[in-house]
Design a protein around this motif. Sequence first.
Motif, short mmCIF file in Angstrom:
data_model
loop_
_atom_site.label_atom_id
_atom_site.label_comp_id
_atom_site.label_asym_id
_atom_site.label_seq_id
_atom_site.Cartn_x
_atom_site.Cartn_y
_atom_site.Cartn_z
N ASP A 79 0.76 -1.38 0.00
CA ASP A 79 -0.14 0.08 -0.06
C ASP A 79 0.93 1.33 0.17
O ASP A 79 0.38 2.30 -0.81
N ALA A 80 1.79 1.35 0.64
CA ALA A 80 2.70 2.64 0.73
C ALA A 80 3.66 2.41 -0.73
O ALA A 80 3.60 3.67 -0.91
N MET A 85 3.58 5.78 -5.98
CA MET A 85 3.14 5.74 -7.61
C MET A 85 1.98 6.52 -7.79
O MET A 85 1.35 6.71 -8.92
N LYS A 86 1.44 7.43 -6.64
CA LYS A 86 0.08 8.07 -6.95
C LYS A 86 -1.42 7.40 -7.10
O LYS A 86 -2.14 7.78 -7.74
N VAL A 87 -1.12 6.00 -6.71
CA VAL A 87 -2.28 5.29 -6.80
C VAL A 87 -3.27 5.59 -5.58
O VAL A 87 -2.83 5.76 -4.50
N LYS A 88 -4.39 5.74 -5.89
CA LYS A 88 -5.47 6.10 -4.49
C LYS A 88 -6.22 4.88 -4.21
O LYS A 88 -6.76 4.33 -5.09
N ASN A 89 -6.64 4.80 -2.81
CA ASN A 89 -7.48 3.66 -2.64
C ASN A 89 -9.10 4.19 -2.71
O ASN A 89 -9.24 5.07 -2.46
N LYS A 157 -5.56 6.42 -11.19
CA LYS A 157 -5.13 5.17 -10.67
C LYS A 157 -5.67 4.83 -9.54
O LYS A 157 -5.61 5.68 -8.39
N LEU A 158 -6.48 3.85 -9.50
CA LEU A 158 -7.33 3.21 -8.34
C LEU A 158 -6.97 1.98 -8.10
O LEU A 158 -6.50 1.25 -8.75
N ASN A 159 -7.14 1.62 -6.44
CA ASN A 159 -6.80 0.50 -6.06
C ASN A 159 -7.88 -0.02 -4.81
O ASN A 159 -8.21 1.05 -4.40
N GLN A 160 -8.28 -1.11 -4.88
CA GLN A 160 -9.27 -1.33 -3.66
C GLN A 160 -8.67 -2.71 -3.02
O GLN A 160 -8.41 -3.79 -3.66
N THR A 188 -5.97 1.12 -13.47
CA THR A 188 -5.48 2.42 -13.69
C THR A 188 -5.68 2.60 -15.59
O THR A 188 -5.87 1.79 -16.17
N ALA A 189 -5.85 4.03 -15.66
CA ALA A 189 -6.06 4.42 -17.10
C ALA A 189 -5.14 5.56 -17.36
O ALA A 189 -5.01 6.51 -16.62
N PHE A 190 -4.66 5.41 -18.65
CA PHE A 190 -3.56 6.54 -19.04
C PHE A 190 -3.98 6.99 -20.52
O PHE A 190 -4.71 6.36 -21.18
#
Length: 511
Positions: A79-80, A85-89, A157-160, A188-190
């Motif tokens: 998670d850290a 990498m600027k991924v948000k939960n 950039k999302l994570n769950q 993630t989408a770019f």
Amino acid sequence: MAGGEAKKPKAKSSGGGKKKEVKKETGLGLSNKKEDNFGEWYSEVVVNGEMIEYYDISGCYILRPWAMSIWEVMQTFFDAEIKKMKVKNCYFPVFVSPTVLQKEKDHIVGFAPEVAWVTKSGETDLEVPIAIRPTSETVMYPYYSKWIRGHRDLPLKLNQWCNVVRWEFSNPTPFIRSREFLWQEGHTAFATNEEADAEVLDILELYRRIYEEYLAIPVIKGKKSEMEKFAGGLYTTSVEAFIPNTGRGIQGATSHCLGQNFAKMFEINFENEKGEKAMVWQNSWAYSTRTIGVMVMVHGDDKGLVLPPKVASVQVIVIPVPYKDADTQGIYDACSATVDALCESGIRAESDFRENYSPGWKYSHWEMKGVPLRIEIGPKDLANNQVRVVRRDNATKIDISRTNLVDQVKEILNKIQLNMFDVAKQKRDACLQVIKTWDEFMEALNQRKMILAPWCDDEEVERDVKVRTKGETGAAKTLCSPFDQPELPEGTKCFASGRPAKKWTYWGRSY
């Protein structure tokens, strides 16, 4: 956790009172050996080691604190790293409507047999059944379409951290193959293909680190074949582990480039910097509680679990050994002081002061649970201002001074972590075999090897290999084509078709 946090008892007075009876405990040892009956051994280890408890629904398991704490260590690390990498939960619902689920045809075909459906509410049949997510591409992407409008909305950039349900399978195995499991899934989408490609490999490197740096398991990074890639994706990369005792590969974690396939289906478009309409490039990536099962399979032995220090919730167990006319209170005090000193330095340590178990029983109990280091303190240790330390990985016993105990324990824990990886790598490498011909392939397969073979990269040839190797223990398939490709001399033929080979690929039976 069984009794490890019990308070320090007062030493018994030697006068007049009845001596407390020590329980005669039996049945602590395993009844199956890893070499003789791997499946039964594994089931016994995860239950007796207090990792899981069987549940009354087949294929579902209770994860006990001893297992969850390992998951939390990996979660904290990963998670850290993704936040850097600027991924948000975020969190999306567990339910999926059939229309959305079936929108991406290739994708749902890959998951169709495993989808569980809610068909009733109380006694009432639902007009439209609702699916429970097997993965979340189709759950999330309608909303990506809504949230992404222009190039400044990218990257997204999302994570769950969540659970998923995959219902249809045979031979459920705790951690390895279960109907519900925990995982993280990143989506993630770019704006560009290049950004997506770069992230796929960055995430895959984090998965390698989880396995090699935390779980002390060697893995191979590579690309999946077209036949084995994620349904609906452009390409799939993975880290592959190997279980020497069964001769089976196991997919450790995957990082997929989805290309623009889902963007087409869900109309995830944006206006680029030139004011033109463009489609996003997407990735998805995940690792699950399967990681814990791989760790048990690779490191466990005939005494039970063997936990790498980095993930063990208890890294050191301190056990008093008061016998004869010992200064029992002095021994208890030394144990408590040792635990306090270790905990203050950041080492996860506990003591076992239970009086109704013998020291020998406690040794076996904590060995079964895989605690990396045991510290014993008895009258001789007290007199010499020392402790005895016993390593779980190789059973080495040494006496160390209490004066600089913390530094010595840290060094020993580091050595255990490194040694566990080295031993696992030696065992894995002894099972790797390079072959050139079909006969060599079959011989290596029957010897339960992980096989590196020259291949023409043809899907029909891969299907044919599956058919020709199908047996009671399953068929052989591609595991991955390693990024680290050995030289392929000109004129090298595919081991299965005899056509010109294009790459080296790992093959074998797998979980």
